[in-house]
Design an enzyme around this catalytic site. Structure first.
Site, PDB file in Angstrom:
ATOM      1  N   LYS A   1      48.460  38.220  50.796  1.00 45.81           N
ATOM      2  CA  LYS A   1      48.463  39.695  50.743  1.00 45.81           C
ATOM      3  C   LYS A   1      48.936  40.297  52.068  1.00 45.81           C
ATOM      4  O   LYS A   1      49.570  41.357  52.072  1.00 45.81           O
ATOM      5  CB  LYS A   1      47.067  40.204  50.355  1.00 45.81           C
ATOM      6  CG  LYS A   1      46.643  39.813  48.934  1.00 45.81           C
ATOM      7  CD  LYS A   1      47.563  40.410  47.875  1.00 45.81           C
ATOM      8  CE  LYS A   1      47.045  40.151  46.461  1.00 45.81           C
ATOM      9  NZ  LYS A   1      47.886  40.793  45.431  1.00 45.81           N
TER      10      LYS A   1
ATOM     11  N   SER B   1      46.233  44.307  48.842  1.00 49.87           N
ATOM     12  CA  SER B   1      44.758  44.230  48.833  1.00 49.87           C
ATOM     13  C   SER B   1      44.257  44.658  50.197  1.00 49.87           C
ATOM     14  O   SER B   1      45.005  44.623  51.187  1.00 49.87           O
ATOM     15  CB  SER B   1      44.334  42.786  48.565  1.00 49.87           C
ATOM     16  OG  SER B   1      42.946  42.621  48.780  1.00 49.87           O
TER      17      SER B   1
ATOM     18  N   TYR C   1      44.615  33.620  49.704  1.00 52.80           N
ATOM     19  CA  TYR C   1      44.762  34.972  49.135  1.00 52.80           C
ATOM     20  C   TYR C   1      45.047  35.983  50.242  1.00 52.80           C
ATOM     21  O   TYR C   1      45.990  36.776  50.155  1.00 52.80           O
ATOM     22  CB  TYR C   1      43.479  35.340  48.381  1.00 52.80           C
ATOM     23  CG  TYR C   1      43.515  36.683  47.683  1.00 52.80           C
ATOM     24  CD1 TYR C   1      44.103  36.823  46.430  1.00 52.80           C
ATOM     25  CD2 TYR C   1      42.953  37.821  48.274  1.00 52.80           C
ATOM     26  CE1 TYR C   1      44.134  38.056  45.781  1.00 52.80           C
ATOM     27  CE2 TYR C   1      42.986  39.055  47.632  1.00 52.80           C
ATOM     28  CZ  TYR C   1      43.567  39.168  46.386  1.00 52.80           C
ATOM     29  OH  TYR C   1      43.598  40.392  45.746  1.00 52.80           O
TER      30      TYR C   1
HETATM   31  N1  LIG Z   1      40.164  43.162  41.399  1.00 52.74           N
HETATM   32  C1  LIG Z   1      40.139  43.372  42.696  1.00 52.74           C
HETATM   33  O1  LIG Z   1      39.071  43.537  43.316  1.00 52.74           O
HETATM   34  C2  LIG Z   1      41.405  43.472  43.476  1.00 52.74           C
HETATM   35  C3  LIG Z   1      41.350  43.983  44.781  1.00 52.74           C
HETATM   36  C4  LIG Z   1      42.513  44.074  45.521  1.00 52.74           C
HETATM   37  C5  LIG Z   1      43.717  43.671  44.985  1.00 52.74           C
HETATM   38  N2  LIG Z   1      43.747  43.176  43.713  1.00 52.74           N
HETATM   39  C6  LIG Z   1      45.061  42.759  43.194  1.00 52.74           C
HETATM   40  O2  LIG Z   1      45.342  43.485  42.021  1.00 52.74           O
HETATM   41  C7  LIG Z   1      46.204  42.728  41.172  1.00 52.74           C
HETATM   42  C8  LIG Z   1      45.629  42.689  39.775  1.00 52.74           C
HETATM   43  O3  LIG Z   1      44.373  42.041  39.823  1.00 52.74           O
HETATM   44  P1  LIG Z   1      43.227  42.247  38.726  1.00 52.74           P
HETATM   45  O4  LIG Z   1      41.968  42.382  39.458  1.00 52.74           O
HETATM   46  O5  LIG Z   1      43.634  43.248  37.728  1.00 52.74           O
HETATM   47  O6  LIG Z   1      43.226  40.769  38.110  1.00 52.74           O
HETATM   48  P2  LIG Z   1      43.319  40.224  36.618  1.00 52.74           P
HETATM   49  O7  LIG Z   1      43.055  38.779  36.736  1.00 52.74           O
HETATM   50  O8  LIG Z   1      42.503  41.066  35.711  1.00 52.74           O
HETATM   51  O9  LIG Z   1      44.866  40.467  36.254  1.00 52.74           O
HETATM   52  C9  LIG Z   1      45.902  39.745  36.848  1.00 52.74           C
HETATM   53  C10 LIG Z   1      47.017  39.630  35.828  1.00 52.74           C
HETATM   54  O10 LIG Z   1      48.109  38.924  36.454  1.00 52.74           O
HETATM   55  C11 LIG Z   1      48.616  38.003  35.505  1.00 52.74           C
HETATM   56  N3  LIG Z   1      49.273  36.884  36.193  1.00 52.74           N
HETATM   57  C12 LIG Z   1      48.730  36.003  37.059  1.00 52.74           C
HETATM   58  N4  LIG Z   1      49.637  35.087  37.420  1.00 52.74           N
HETATM   59  C13 LIG Z   1      50.782  35.410  36.779  1.00 52.74           C
HETATM   60  C14 LIG Z   1      52.074  34.819  36.744  1.00 52.74           C
HETATM   61  N5  LIG Z   1      52.377  33.696  37.429  1.00 52.74           N
HETATM   62  N6  LIG Z   1      53.027  35.403  35.984  1.00 52.74           N
HETATM   63  C15 LIG Z   1      52.734  36.515  35.262  1.00 52.74           C
HETATM   64  N7  LIG Z   1      51.529  37.109  35.251  1.00 52.74           N
HETATM   65  C16 LIG Z   1      50.567  36.549  35.994  1.00 52.74           C
HETATM   66  C17 LIG Z   1      47.397  37.531  34.737  1.00 52.74           C
HETATM   67  O11 LIG Z   1      47.753  36.940  33.500  1.00 52.74           O
HETATM   68  C18 LIG Z   1      46.606  38.822  34.598  1.00 52.74           C
HETATM   69  O12 LIG Z   1      46.939  39.520  33.423  1.00 52.74           O
HETATM   70  C19 LIG Z   1      46.338  41.346  41.834  1.00 52.74           C
HETATM   71  O13 LIG Z   1      47.533  41.278  42.576  1.00 52.74           O
HETATM   72  C20 LIG Z   1      45.128  41.309  42.774  1.00 52.74           C
HETATM   73  O14 LIG Z   1      45.338  40.455  43.856  1.00 52.74           O
HETATM   74  C21 LIG Z   1      42.638  43.056  42.952  1.00 52.74           C
END
Ligand SMILES: NC(=O)c1ccc[n+]([C@@H]2O[C@H](COP(=O)([O-])OP(=O)(O)OC[C@H]3O[C@@H](n4cnc5c(N)ncnc54)[C@H](O)[C@@H]3O)[C@@H](O)[C@H]2O)c1
Length: 252
Positions: free
Chosen positions: A161, A144, A157
């Site tokens: 990261k 992130s 968080y």
């Molecule tokens: N959305 C953002 O703005 C953003 C920005 C930077 C980084 N990220 C990172 O991107 C990644 C995906 O995030 P997203 O925004 O798609 O979120 P999201 O909540 O849509 O998806 C996250 C997925 O991870 C799964 N998950 C969570 N804990 C789990 C576990 N213990 N075992 C198995 N699966 C698990 C959830 O069920 C979900 O399907 C994450 O690592 C997040 O930190 C997101």
């Protein structure tokens, strides 16, 4: 350059939703055989349905990435299903509940670190076992922008990261000679269920977007295309990098 992943076996954790689903769909559209792993069985099955509907090949595996035995089994299942594991994308993650550090709940801190850091470490560990056995591979971790700068209101968080980048860079050094590249992407705010109003107060999102050079959030597909490039032969000399996918936010 068009990226092709024909005859390539890919594992995506957190593939049931948001960025992970976009990554799984993009790999499948580029010809990969894709394993969609998530604790959300319904969401993972839906991603595989979408892959199959567009003529691709995929399987879903229900897994909690905090469970070491389950991760070892997941990697075995992936390698068994498609013969090997060429690419692993460690994307599953949680945000935690917003609070200033001094009000952060201890159990919540442990939970965020357990998924985002320890869980990702376990995934890397068993993926690398398999990649060493087969003579190479490529890993992309979804970190992130909060892995590079602070994220006000989300200390656990941001800590997790930053640590993901430590794992990424160290593994890149350790396995460079074994034909395994390890990189990370660092997205800023991306439109997914994680950034929906239920998780982050809308006024906080607005504050971040107002400070964003492009004045908009990114789309999951924009992160997916960066992940595909890092995993591809086009990035054959890119190793240990933390690629920002942030519309210029980190350049400020
Ligand atoms: N959305 C953002 O703005 C953003 C920005 C930077 C980084 N990220 C990172 O991107 C990644 C995906 O995030 P997203 O925004 O798609 O979120 P999201 O909540 O849509 O998806 C996250 C997925 O991870 C799964 N998950 C969570 N804990 C789990 C576990 N213990 N075992 C198995 N699966 C698990 C959830 O069920 C979900 O399907 C994450 O690592 C997040 O930190 C997101």
């Amino acid at each position: 350059m068009t990226q092709t992943f024909q005859n390539t076996a890919v594992l995506v954790t957190g593939g049931a939703s948001g960025i992970g689903r976009a990554i799984a769909l993009a790999f499948a559209a580029a010809g990969a055989k894709t394993v969609v792993a998530d604790q959300n069985a319904e969401g993972a099955a839906e991603t595989v349905s979408q892959i199959e509907a567009s003529g691709g090949q995929g399987i879903s595996v229900v897994v909690d990435i905090t469970d070491a035995n389950a991760i070892a089994d997941l990697v075995k299942t992936a390698a068994h299903a498609f013969g090997r594991l060429d690419v692993a994308v460690n994307n599953a993650g949680v945000l935690g509940t917003p609070a200033p550090l001094h009000d952060t709940d201890n159990a919540m801190f442990d939970q965020v670190l357990s998924v985002n850091l320890r869980g990702l470490f376990l995934c890397m560990k068993y993926e690398i076992h398999q990649m060493l056995k087969q003579g190479g591979g490529s890993i992309v971790n979804v970190a992130s922008l909060a892995g590079l700068v602070g994220f006000s209101g989300f200390a656990p968080y941001a800590a997790s990261k930053h640590a993901v980048l430590g794992l990424t860079k160290t593994a890149a050094l350790e396995y460079a000679k074994s034909n395994i590249r390890v990189n990370a992407v660092c997205p800023s705010i991306i439109e997914t269920p994680m950034t929906a109003a239920s998780h982050i107060p809308p006024q906080l999102v607005e504050k971040y977007l107002n400070a964003h050079p492009m004045r908009r959030a990114g789309r999951p597909e924009e992160v997916a295309s960066a992940v595909l490039w890092l995993a591809s032969d086009g990035a054959s000399f890119v190793n240990g990098t933390a690629l920002t996918v942030d519309g210029g936010a980190f350049a400020q």
